[in-house]
Design a protein around this motif. Structure first.
Motif, PDB file in Angstrom:
ATOM      1  N   ILE A   1       0.825  -1.226   0.000  1.00  0.00           N
ATOM      2  CA  ILE A   1       0.000   0.000   0.000  1.00  0.00           C
ATOM      3  C   ILE A   1       0.852   1.266   0.000  1.00  0.00           C
ATOM      4  O   ILE A   1       0.356   2.356   0.275  1.00  0.00           O
ATOM      5  CB  ILE A   1      -0.971   0.012   1.202  1.00  0.00           C
ATOM      6  N   PHE A   2       2.152   1.115  -0.301  1.00  0.00           N
ATOM      7  CA  PHE A   2       3.031   2.296  -0.298  1.00  0.00           C
ATOM      8  C   PHE A   2       2.481   3.442  -1.135  1.00  0.00           C
ATOM      9  O   PHE A   2       2.444   4.581  -0.702  1.00  0.00           O
ATOM     10  CB  PHE A   2       4.433   1.926  -0.807  1.00  0.00           C
ATOM     11  N   ASN A   3       2.057   3.120  -2.361  1.00  0.00           N
ATOM     12  CA  ASN A   3       1.668   4.211  -3.263  1.00  0.00           C
ATOM     13  C   ASN A   3       0.528   5.026  -2.696  1.00  0.00           C
ATOM     14  O   ASN A   3       0.605   6.252  -2.588  1.00  0.00           O
ATOM     15  CB  ASN A   3       1.259   3.646  -4.628  1.00  0.00           C
TER      16      ASN A   3
ATOM     17  N   VAL B   1       1.855  12.743   1.794  1.00  0.00           N
ATOM     18  CA  VAL B   1       2.343  13.974   1.169  1.00  0.00           C
ATOM     19  C   VAL B   1       1.232  15.018   1.160  1.00  0.00           C
ATOM     20  O   VAL B   1       1.444  16.187   1.501  1.00  0.00           O
ATOM     21  CB  VAL B   1       2.879  13.690  -0.248  1.00  0.00           C
ATOM     22  N   ALA B   2       0.028  14.586   0.845  1.00  0.00           N
ATOM     23  CA  ALA B   2      -1.093  15.538   0.841  1.00  0.00           C
ATOM     24  C   ALA B   2      -1.281  16.123   2.242  1.00  0.00           C
ATOM     25  O   ALA B   2      -1.595  17.308   2.408  1.00  0.00           O
ATOM     26  CB  ALA B   2      -2.370  14.821   0.410  1.00  0.00           C
TER      27      ALA B   2
ATOM     28  N   PHE C   1      10.126   6.288   3.730  1.00  0.00           N
ATOM     29  CA  PHE C   1      10.974   6.798   2.646  1.00  0.00           C
ATOM     30  C   PHE C   1      12.154   5.866   2.286  1.00  0.00           C
ATOM     31  O   PHE C   1      12.395   5.614   1.102  1.00  0.00           O
ATOM     32  CB  PHE C   1      11.482   8.196   3.017  1.00  0.00           C
ATOM     33  N   PRO C   2      12.898   5.337   3.267  1.00  0.00           N
ATOM     34  CA  PRO C   2      14.039   4.488   2.895  1.00  0.00           C
ATOM     35  C   PRO C   2      13.640   3.228   2.117  1.00  0.00           C
ATOM     36  O   PRO C   2      14.484   2.602   1.484  1.00  0.00           O
ATOM     37  CB  PRO C   2      14.650   4.080   4.245  1.00  0.00           C
TER      38      PRO C   2
ATOM     39  N   LYS D   1      12.537   6.066  -8.171  1.00  0.00           N
ATOM     40  CA  LYS D   1      11.647   6.795  -9.090  1.00  0.00           C
ATOM     41  C   LYS D   1      10.638   7.615  -8.273  1.00  0.00           C
ATOM     42  O   LYS D   1      10.418   8.797  -8.511  1.00  0.00           O
ATOM     43  CB  LYS D   1      10.914   5.792  -9.982  1.00  0.00           C
ATOM     44  N   HIS D   2      10.047   6.939  -7.274  1.00  0.00           N
ATOM     45  CA  HIS D   2       9.044   7.639  -6.465  1.00  0.00           C
ATOM     46  C   HIS D   2       9.677   8.730  -5.614  1.00  0.00           C
ATOM     47  O   HIS D   2       9.073   9.767  -5.364  1.00  0.00           O
ATOM     48  CB  HIS D   2       8.295   6.642  -5.565  1.00  0.00           C
ATOM     49  N   ARG D   3      10.892   8.493  -5.156  1.00  0.00           N
ATOM     50  CA  ARG D   3      11.575   9.521  -4.349  1.00  0.00           C
ATOM     51  C   ARG D   3      11.704  10.796  -5.169  1.00  0.00           C
ATOM     52  O   ARG D   3      11.438  11.894  -4.685  1.00  0.00           O
ATOM     53  CB  ARG D   3      12.970   9.048  -3.931  1.00  0.00           C
ATOM     54  N   LEU D   4      12.125  10.602  -6.414  1.00  0.00           N
ATOM     55  CA  LEU D   4      12.331  11.759  -7.288  1.00  0.00           C
ATOM     56  C   LEU D   4      11.012  12.500  -7.493  1.00  0.00           C
ATOM     57  O   LEU D   4      10.954  13.726  -7.368  1.00  0.00           O
ATOM     58  CB  LEU D   4      12.894  11.287  -8.643  1.00  0.00           C
ATOM     59  N   GLN D   5       9.951  11.725  -7.769  1.00  0.00           N
ATOM     60  CA  GLN D   5       8.637  12.358  -7.987  1.00  0.00           C
ATOM     61  C   GLN D   5       8.241  13.205  -6.778  1.00  0.00           C
ATOM     62  O   GLN D   5       7.808  14.351  -6.906  1.00  0.00           O
ATOM     63  CB  GLN D   5       7.564  11.279  -8.185  1.00  0.00           C
ATOM     64  N   MET D   6       8.436  12.633  -5.585  1.00  0.00           N
ATOM     65  CA  MET D   6       8.012  13.362  -4.374  1.00  0.00           C
ATOM     66  C   MET D   6       8.829  14.637  -4.204  1.00  0.00           C
ATOM     67  O   MET D   6       8.294  15.704  -3.896  1.00  0.00           O
ATOM     68  CB  MET D   6       8.143  12.464  -3.139  1.00  0.00           C
ATOM     69  N   LEU D   7      10.157  14.516  -4.378  1.00  0.00           N
ATOM     70  CA  LEU D   7      11.006  15.699  -4.176  1.00  0.00           C
ATOM     71  C   LEU D   7      10.623  16.801  -5.156  1.00  0.00           C
ATOM     72  O   LEU D   7      10.551  17.987  -4.799  1.00  0.00           O
ATOM     73  CB  LEU D   7      12.477  15.312  -4.318  1.00  0.00           C
TER      74      LEU D   7
END
Length: 1949
Positions: free
Chosen positions: A688-690, A697-698, A792-793, A798-804
């Protein structure tokens, strides 16, 4: 620097040094002068005065820096007060001229300030001596004040303060002027000026009556205005001013009142004035009621916090007695404050006001009142609560609505309730068990009152009441179970009232949450009760819509609270819980969809609340029962969790349909979900990470949140040390709980229970008094940030980049304030993520991820908000840490370098300088070494930027970080950095405290870098060291407490590295003064430093502190000092009563501990008196009484004391002399100190425990002090403690009593022989123990008391049975309790508490029985004659002497029941020690004394008490023949019908013997296999004694002999024990056990042989095979008893005689040791071992014995060789005699008669004799060889093995040689013994053996005797030798046949 140490300034030296070093040189000279002027000869000073004055006044105009001008002024004033005062007016005029000067340039400013400082110092020192010059001076200063800039204003005001101080009432004419001029500056821009005005006005109000009469209202208004926009320093100063003025208005000083006719203010007026500030701030006084109700802007928070502090100062100034008398008025006033509509306009404001009022109550009640007065205050609060509650009930019951204002009253009353209940809880909790009178007094009805609030309409009040109940149960654990029962009953009875369901469930949850703090726990059944109530509530929730919400919440709350009881209880309810959790959530996607379509807004609210509750209970389960989290359980938990995750995404749609009021419930579900996920391993919810990350984040980017809420976590994620940069973020202060409101993040410091009811059962965060969860909006964001860091770790790159990237976008989109909020939240999340990466040791990701992160961080380094810059710097450092690549770090560093070189604005210079510091901090010295030089040079440059103090602060802070992290690599930069630090310390204005704090950090780091080098004497090191000392001196003199604290920690570092160079005579007094500081950090630093000093130099520290107290006593005024004749240690004990900070208290404990260790033995009376004074303060002496006594004493000494006493202790912590009796916590510590003193004396000198020796020592040296002389005090202290209200103190008292009994039991009473000194105290001991056995005493105390009883009975102090009975009866009563079995009805505590108590009683009885049996055994061993002599001397001895087995008569009656209980206990213990994999075999319903639910805690109790019981059971089994008699009775009573009783008895008796043997041996072997290192040595001893006692009994012997493998295992275990345990007592006891085992085996063998012998007579062969080794003689390791014994015995021998080991001798490093006499214990051990060795061959068959005999003989002859050493008294050591006995035993063994072994045997005997002969050869290296022992051995061989030795000429020759040597010995004793031995050889029946000896030695004998004629015997020994010789001769003559007699004579002559 040495050149600066002269009375006059060395101007030549000054001229020679560089410009930069001159200020330091001058400062060092002034420092020297300051010390020297006071001590110097007045004549010398007067001679040089003129020159000195010139030099000093010259310095005024040389623009000195702040510290220099302060010292300069001080020196000038001192010089005039010591020397002549002729020129003082000239100097004063000179200063005044400088002050008048029109020169306003910055360069001239330091000169002006120096002149101002001098004027102040003159007046302070000389005051009225300066006559009438003061009006001009004051006018001059006031004129200058108008035109001065801020620094000047501050300095002038401080000078005015000093002028006022020096002149006192004389300056009355100028008071108004000063007041008018200073007044307006209270609202100055500069905070430093505001502080200075406050100090100046504080001084003024001492004399200026108008300030607290006509001007009182204006003063108040001014102070309120001054608090607006203030910082912490201003709040403290203004609060002090306001509080003091108000206190003076109420109780003016006598002197001032006499001078003028003053109208005193009333208490109501004063309080009313203060209240306006609290409720309306500085906005002036709105008199009309109408305006007041209209409201308006709320009060600024700074004002409210400042006024709160002023209230505390006000009460503290008036003192504890005043508060006691006026408490009711004060209480009602502060409670009115919090019920006022102005104080509670919004919810957060209301929480803030509540916090303030709680602080007022706690800070005054908690520290000013003694325990008795606190109880009285508790009653008042209780009455206030019941009054409020009656009003509320009236409104609630008023159905017609006549009472219109009622609703408002009810909502206001909730805040009053919260404050009152919180304070009541705090009082009870701090009083602990001492509060029992408050709870138990029926007239107060405290419990009824508090429980009545559980029905209050407001949730906050209900929660506060629940919390208060939890506090009561923590303080008095016996209330816990009854309270739970009462709440459970009320919930069931009042199910239909929503308030009752909610209130009582809160109370139950709170009580369950407190159980972990009560070591005795609650009964297990209460868990079942809670589950059934919770289930019932959840089941019936849907039945009634009015109640469904409350019932749902209550049910889940209770289940969450149940989880805190831990896995042992939850385990039983887990299946049910899992089912409940599964049923709350929809099972599938389909159900979820269907659900969305159904329901209205109310059902949705209930559903959401229910799900939030379920998640909350799950979270509590995961947090408190990690042991139960198997993979299967986690999998089953994940179903509802995933479902909740899915549901969250649907909630926005539901809210749209059903309304926004669901938002809070939805947020609660999210909060609970985040909380539980943060505790589970992330791997379990990867699926369920996504969805989860989207939500998180929201949440923190405020996507769906219109308010700008910020997280509260940023501060905790930034580094603790960075707080100096964050402006308003102060480190800990005493006012932390109210200062938190002023922090910049959302709702900071507004924690309250109603924000999250579940916190009522969670552990309270460290340092908090009560849990304070933040409002839901903030908590959700906090939880999302924390979970983001966890997840986060584990997220893909890919997802890290999107979030940043998304973060950067969010920041860009937001504007203004919102942007700041979003940015703060995002940064906190990024920091949290980076921290998570570092902890997981994972990397940040590839280049693009790094780039995105770096862009985000770099953007914030230039942000105008300092907090964000701080966070960005921290994030940069953490990034460098997780990326860990040199190139990346270099790139980041380079960016900052470039920026710093070009940027000119403050923001980017501060941000990037911190970035450098953080890079170094996280990468360390090695990783960032190449950037060190550049970083340091840039930061040193920035630190000198005088234009911006902010830049200086940040640069210096970063520099300190770099110094810290570089370690030794920084050594090259130390000198330049140090000189910069000194320069800045001398020039930066003191008002910039942050710069000075950072300078302190730098200095500390530099000292650490140089480290131990500081001890050196080289020139450079001396310079560095003196620079450090100068730096410390400057900071010590600073006005800011934090800077002073930094100075102390620097000096502490210096003292660690170079103790000789730190001057304790000035440091210690300075620390003592700081102990009373009003700043927590300064007190902490002072105590931490004292702790270090006391470790090395305790006596010096105490002496210097005492000298300070003497100064104060001599009338030299030392500001607020609390050191009296009890010295520093007394002051520290006093601090323990007031301080609440944990770190501080633990340091005080350590300091006192170090002082005690070094000084207690030397100054015994002093320390014992200290402890006694603390302990003697029982609860009955309240604050007031103690205070009055203090005052009387003082008033005799000093008459004007009364005026001053009120006003010496201003400020929150400057307590006037100890106004409260020591509290129970301090008394417990004193009791522990008492035990330590006894231990220290024991290690110091045995005379402490010997009355006769002590008396003689005292007569020789009256100053000497020995513990035994204070025995009555010791007993009194232990008695006082053991009978106190406080349970902890009772435990400590009983422990002390036990120590005293143990140590003094055997000390004889010199005046009454045959008695011991403790006998006279038996009544005290009995009286101290009796209360501990009353039915309502907690189990742990009864258990401890049982232990003391057994120690007392077993100590043998009391010999009269009737006296012993008193204590014995206590044990008998508790034994009855122990027999009651499990599950007694009225249970207050958990089952394991009962277990503990019962086991303690059984252990105590066991110890008594063991002692009784020992006495009995000793009595039986003594011969009868002693008893007979008793009959003769009947009259002398009288009736005192008891038959020695009297003690056993006390135990005998209880033995039948005791033995049964003991055996049951051992059975339990045996089962409990089984490894975990056998847990299924344990009985399902527990054991005799434990229940299955409490098995884990029970184990610990059994572990502490099994050993004495094992010993006792062994003694009992041994004395009753394995309980034979008792068995028969039992059996016959069981089977009366059977005639064949005897047969069945025999069988069962055999079995029972077997069972008991297995039990006893099993327990022993299990323990001896792995005795844990922490096991006391007594347990090992008890176990071994039990084994040897057990094996003495015939039954046991047969059992162990029949089962040889068992015996072998036991021997192996004992061998292993010897390897790990060294003490000789244990080894001796092991040999005793081995002996019993061998004896058992021998008996068994004999029996076998005799049985075999009966069967087949005449067949001798079968005898040959019996015994170990059979026909072959092979001994199999592992199953051979002999082999196992040999292993163990050889180990002991080699341990004590390493020379026996041939390998040792062969090793190249071996140094041959001379044989030496063994110590007594070792000799006994070796003797026992040899004795057992000699018996071993008897266990073997002949062939087997031939296998071991060579080894045995080798060892025995070895022992003989190594221990045969001559002694002065010719005694034979035990080991030698054992060896000789062993040789004899072996040589006459039956093996010799076995035919087929004859040759082997002969060879063995001969070689053994040869060894002995070789060992006994005379040798220079062994002058002390005991030749007689060797001869005895030789003789034994000759006599016992004659057949084997006849005719072996080599041996014969050797033997004769030895005899010859002995006959020729010069020692008559050796001759005498030799004659005796020869006689036995000559008389041997085997003639072939004896004849050669007669032939060879008789002639020598005759020669010897003939010589006697020439020299007659001179001593008794010589005479004996001659007599022995003649005896041999007579026998020889008698042996010769009659006919040969004559011939032989002839032949001889």
């Amino acid at each position: 620097m040495e050149l600066a140490h002269s009375l006059l300034l060395n101007e030549e030296a000054l001229a020679q040094i560089t410009e930069a070093k001159r200020p330091v040189f001058i400062f060092e000279w002034l420092r020297f002068l300051d010390k020297v002027l006071v001590a110097a000869n007045k004549v010398d000073v007067k001679e040089k005065q003129k020159k000195l004055v010139d030099q000093l006044t010259g310095l005024i105009s040389s623009a000195p820096g702040p510290p220099t001008r302060k010292l300069l002024a001080k020196n000038l004033a001192t010089l005039y007060s010591i020397g002549d005062t002729f020129t003082v007016f000239q100097t004063l005029d000179k200063c005044n001229d400088i002050i008048k000067s029109k020169d306003d340039t910055p360069a001239y400013l330091p000169t002006k300030l120096a002149a101002v400082a001098c004027v102040g110092a003159f007046y302070e020192k000389m005051g009225r001596m300066l006559g009438s010059s003061f009006p001009d001076t004051i006018n001059n200063l006031l004129k200058a004040l108008k035109s001065a800039e801020s620094q000047g204003r501050g300095e002038i005001l401080l000078s005015l303060q000093k002028v006022l101080n020096g002149l006192g009432g004389a300056a009355a004419s100028c008071h108004r002027d000063i007041y008018k001029n200073a007044r307006s500056l209270l609202t100055d821009r500069s905070m430093a000026v505001r502080c200075a005005v406050a100090k100046c006005l504080s001084e003024l109000q001492n004399e200026a009556v108008f300030m607290w009469t006509t001007e009182l209202e204006n003063m108040a208004t001014l102070c309120f205005k001054a608090l607006e926009g203030s910082n912490y320093g201003v709040r403290v100063a203004v609060a002090k001013l306001l509080g003091t003025v108000m206190a003076t208005a109420l109780m003016p000083k006598q002197a001032a009142v006499m001078r003028q006719n003053v109208k005193r203010a009333t208490l109501e007026e004063v309080l009313e004035l203060m209240a306006t500030g609290f409720l309306r701030g500085g906005s002036g006084f709105l008199k009309s009621g109408g305006e007041m109700l209209k409201g308006g802007a709320s009060v600024s928070r700074e004002v409210r916090v400042g006024v709160t502090q002023a209230y505390v100062v006000f009460v503290t100034t008036l003192g504890g007695q005043w508060l006691e008398r006026n408490f009711a008025t004060f209480l009602s006033h502060v409670l009115d404050l919090v019920s006022h509509p102005r104080a509670t306009q919004t919810h957060v404001e209301a929480v803030y006001s509540r916090r303030c009022v709680s602080f007022m109550l706690r800070a005054t009640l908690g520290s000013l009142l003694g325990e008795k007065a606190q109880i009285a205050a508790g009653k008042e609060i209780c009455q206030a609560i019941s009054k409020q509650m009656r009003a509320v009930e009236a409104v609630v019951n008023d159905l017609n609505g006549e009472n219109k204002t009622g609703a408002a009253d009810v909502s206001a009353s909730q805040h009053v309730m919260v404050c009152a209940l919180k304070e009541l809880g705090s009082i009870v909790q701090s009083l602990s068990a001492t509060s029992s009178p408050l709870i138990q007094e029926p007239s107060i009805g405290l419990l009824e009152t508090v429980t009545s609030v559980l029905l209050h309409p407001s949730m906050a009040a209900r929660l506060a009441a629940a919390w208060c109940l939890r506090c009561i149960a923590m303080a008095l654990p016996y209330q816990l179970t009854p309270l739970l029962d009462r709440c459970a009953e009320r919930i069931n009875n009042l199910k239909s009232s929503p308030e009752a369901v909610s209130g009582y469930s809160f109370a139950m949850a709170a009580l369950l949450g407190g159980v972990h703090q009560c070591p005795l726990g609650i009964p297990h059944s209460k868990g079942k009760l809670v589950v059934s109530i919770a289930e019932d509530l959840l089941r019936t929730a849907a039945q009634n819509s009015r109640l469904s919400l409350q019932r749902t919440q209550a049910g889940w709350l209770l289940l969450g609270a149940l989880m805190t009881l831990g896995p042992s209880l939850v385990r039983y309810h887990l299946p049910k819980m899992l089912l409940l959790w599964r049923n709350v959530f929809p099972r599938s996607q389909k159900e979820l969809e269907a659900e969305k379509a159904r329901g209205d807004s109310f059902t949705w609210q209930v559903t959401l609340e229910g799900r939030a509750g379920a998640l909350c209970a799950m979270r509590s389960f995961v947090a408190h029962c990690p042991e139960l989290l198997t993979e299967d359980v986690i999998r089953r938990l994940m179903t509802p969790v995933e479902c909740a995750m899915t549901m969250i995404s649907h909630v926005p749609a539901i809210i749209k349909v059903h309304g926004a009021h669901l938002k809070a419930s939805a947020a609660m579900v999210r909060l609970r979900l985040y909380d539980i996920l943060a505790l589970l391993p992330p791997k379990t919810y990867e699926g369920i990470f996504n969805a989860l990350l989207r939500e998180l984040v929201a949440e923190f980017t405020l996507t769906d949140n219109s308010s700008n809420t910020t997280t509260s976590l940023l501060r905790s994620l930034c580094h603790y040390d960075d707080s100096v940069l964050m402006g308003s973020w102060l480190q800990e202060t005493d006012h932390k709980s109210i200062e938190d409101q002023l922090q910049p993040n959302s709702a900071s410091g507004s924690g309250a229970l109603e924000h999250d009811p579940s916190s009522i059962y969670l552990r309270v965060p460290v340092g908090e008094a009560i849990p304070g969860p933040l409002p839901l909006g903030v908590s959700v964001i906090d939880a999302s940030v924390a979970l983001f860091g966890v997840v986060f770790p584990h997220v893909s790159f890919k997802h890290r980049l999107q979030m940043l990237d998304h973060f950067a976008e969010c920041i860009k989109q937001a504007k203004g304030v919102r942007q700041q909020s979003v940015q703060l939240n995002i940064f906190t999340a990024v920091l949290s993520a980076l921290k998570g990466l570092a902890e997981n040791k994972s990397t940040l990701g590839p280049e693009e991820v790094r780039k995105s992160a770096l862009a985000l961080v770099m953007g914030a380094l230039d942000n105008s908000n300092p907090i964000l810059r701080c966070a960005a710097g921290e994030a940069l450092g953490r990034m460098a840490q997780v990326v860990g690549e040199a190139t990346f770090i270099a790139r980041m560093a380079q960016t900052s370098f470039d920026k710093l070189k070009s940027a000119r604005d403050v923001v980017s210079r501060t941000g990037h300088s911190l970035a450098l510091g953080c890079l170094h901090r996280y990468v360390g010295g090695i990783g960032s070494g190449q950037h060190l030089k550049t970083s340091v040079s840039i930061l040193l440059a920035l630190a000198q930027d005088g234009s911006s103090h902010e830049v200086q602060t940040w640069a210096l802070h970063s520099l300190a970080l770099i110094v810290d992290s570089s370690g030794p690599m920084y050594r090259g930069y130390v000198e330049p950095t140090l000189s910069l630090v000194l320069t800045l310390l001398l020039t930066v204005p003191p008002s910039h405290t942050e710069v000075h704090q950072c300078l302190g950090r730098c200095l500390g780091a530099l000292i650490t870098t140089v480290g131990p080098e500081l001890q050196g004497n080289g020139a450079t090191i001396s310079t560095i060291r003196s620079s450090c000392l100068v730096g410390c001196a400057i900071m010590q003199d600073h006005s800011d407490s934090l800077v002073q604290a930094a100075a102390i920690s620097c000096l502490q570092q210096l003292h660690m590295f170079a103790p000789r160079h730190v001057n304790l005579s000035s440091l210690v007094p300075c620390l003592c003064v700081h102990l009373c500081s009003s700043h927590l950090l300064l007190r902490r630093a002072a105590v931490a430093c004292l702790r270090q000093l006391a470790q090395r130099e305790a006596s010096e520290v105490c002496e210097y502190a005492m000298s300070l107290a003497k100064k104060a006593g001599d009338g030299k005024k030392v500001a607020n000092l609390n050191i009296t004749e009890t010295g520093l240690e007394g002051a520290l004990f006093g601090m323990l009563d007031h301080e609440t900070d944990r770190k501080l208290c633990s340091d005080i404990h350590d300091t006192l501990g170090h002082m005690l260790s070094s000084l207690a033995v030397e100054k015994l009376s002093h320390w014992l008196k200290l402890c006694k004074d603390v302990l003697a303060a029982t609860t009955d002496v309240g604050g007031a009484v103690a205070f009055e006594v203090e005052k009387d004493e003082d008033s005799e000494k000093k008459d004007e004391m009364d005026d001053d006493i009120m006003f010496t202790g201003l400020g929150e912590d400057d307590k006037p002399k100890p106004s409260v009796a020591p509290r129970w916590v301090t008394r417990v510590f004193a009791a522990d100190c008492l035990c330590r003193i006894i231990l220290l004396c024991e290690n110091a000198d045995k005379a402490h425990f010997d009355l006769a020796a002590a008396r003689s020592a005292k007569s020789k040296n009256p100053k000497g002090d020995l513990l035994v002389l204070h025995l009555s005090d010791l007993i009194r202290m232990a008695f006082m403690a053991a009978t106190d209200h406080s349970n902890q103190l009772r435990m400590a008292g009983l422990q002390a009593l036990e120590d005293i009994i143990k140590k003094f039991a055997s000390v004889p009473e010199p005046e009454f022989p045959g008695h011991v000194i403790l006998e006279q105290y038996q009544a005290n001991v009995g009286a101290a123990l009796r209360p501990a056995f009353s039915p309502d005493t907690p189990s742990d105390i009864t258990a401890k008391a049982s232990q003391v009883c057994s120690t007392w009975i077993g100590s043998g102090v009391v010999s009269d049975l009737n006296d012993l009975r008193r204590v014995h009866n206590l044990l008998v009563s508790s034994l009855d309790k122990a027999q009651a079995g499990k599950g007694s009805s009225s249970q207050l505590y958990s089952e394991s508490a009962t277990t503990m108590e019962k086991l303690a009683v059984l252990k105590a009885w066991a110890e008594v029985y063991v002692v009784a049996m020992k006495i009995k055994k000793e009595a039986e061993a003594k011969p009868d004659k002693t008893i007979r002599s008793g009959d003769e001397d009947e009259d002398d001895l009288g009736a005192d002497v008891l038959p020695p087995d009297s003690l056993i008569t006390l135990v005998q009656p209880e033995l039948p029941s005791l033995s049964r209980l003991w055996l049951a206990m051992l059975r339990d213990y045996a089962l409990l020690t089984l490894p975990a994999e056998f847990s299924s075999q344990l009985p399902p319903d527990g054991g005799a004394f434990y229940t299955p639910e409490t098995i884990d805690t029970a184990r610990l109790h059994y572990r502490g008490s099994w050993a004495p019981v094992l010993h006792a059971v062994a003694l009992w089994l041994n004395s009753t023949g394995f309980g034979a008699c008792e068995e028969k009775e039992e059996v016959s009573s069981k089977v009366p019908a059977l005639h064949s009783g005897a047969l069945s008895t025999a069988k069962t008796f055999e079995e029972s013997v077997k069972d008991r043997m297995h039990l006893m041996l099993g327990v022993s072997i299990e323990f001896l296999c792995f005795p844990r290192p922490e096991e006391p040595i007594e347990h090992v001893m008890s176990c071994l004694q039990a084994l040897s006692t057990l094996l003495e009994s015939p039954c046991a012997k047969t059992h162990i002999a029949e089962d040889q493998l068992l015996a072998v295992e036991l021997l192996n275990v004992l061998h292993r024990l010897l390897l790990t345990r060294d003490p000789p007592v244990i080894q001796l006891q092991v040999t005793a056990v081995v002996q019993e085992i061998i004896r058992a085996a021998l008996n068994h063998l004999q029996q076998q042989k005799s049985n075999k012998g009966k069967v087949k007579e005449g067949q001798i062969d079968s005898q040959l095979i019996l015994g170990e080794g059979g026909e072959t003689g092979e001994l199999v390791p592992g199953s051979s008893l002999v082999f196992a014994s040999m292993e163990l015995l050889v180990f002991i021998l080699v341990r004590h005689l390493p020379q026996l080991n041939t390998r040792v001798k062969e090793s190249p490093s071996h140094v041959p040791m001379r044989p030496q006499r063994l110590p007594e214990e070792s000799a006994r051990l070796v003797a026992n071992t040899v004795a057992i060795l000699a018996e071993l061959p008897l266990l073997c068959s002949p062939a087997g014995s031939m296998t071991i005999l060579p080894t045995v003989l080798f060892l025995i002859t070895g022992v003989l060789r190594e221990t045969a050493v001559k002694t002065a008294d010719n005694s034979v050591s035990t080991s030698v005699s054992a060896a000789l006995q062993g040789i004899k035993t072996i040589i006459i063994s039956p093996v010799a008669r076995v035919d087929n072994l004859q040759t082997q045997w002969s060879a063995l005997v001969r070689s053994s004799l040869a060894s002995v002969l070789e060992d006994s050869q005379p040798d220079e290296s062994r002058p002390d060889l005991d030749e007689i022992s060797m001869l005895t051995a030789i003789t034994l061989f000759l006599l016992s093995a004659s057949n084997e030795l006849v005719g072996v000429t080599v041996l014969q020759k050797g033997c004769m040689e030895r005899f010859r040597n002995a006959l020729n010995s010069s020692d008559p004793w050796v001759q005498a013994r030799c004659y005796q031995l020869l006689l036995s050889v000559f008389q041997h029946s085997t003639r072939p053996l004896s004849t050669p000896y007669i032939h060879a030695l008789a002639p020598l004998l005759v020669e010897k005797l003939k010589a006697v004629e020439r020299s007659r015997p001179k001593t008794a020994a010589e005479l004996q030798a001659v007599q022995e010789g003649i005896k041999v001769l007579e026998n020889l003559v008698g042996m010769g046949e009659e006919q040969n007699r004559g011939d032989q004579w002839m032949a001889e002559f």
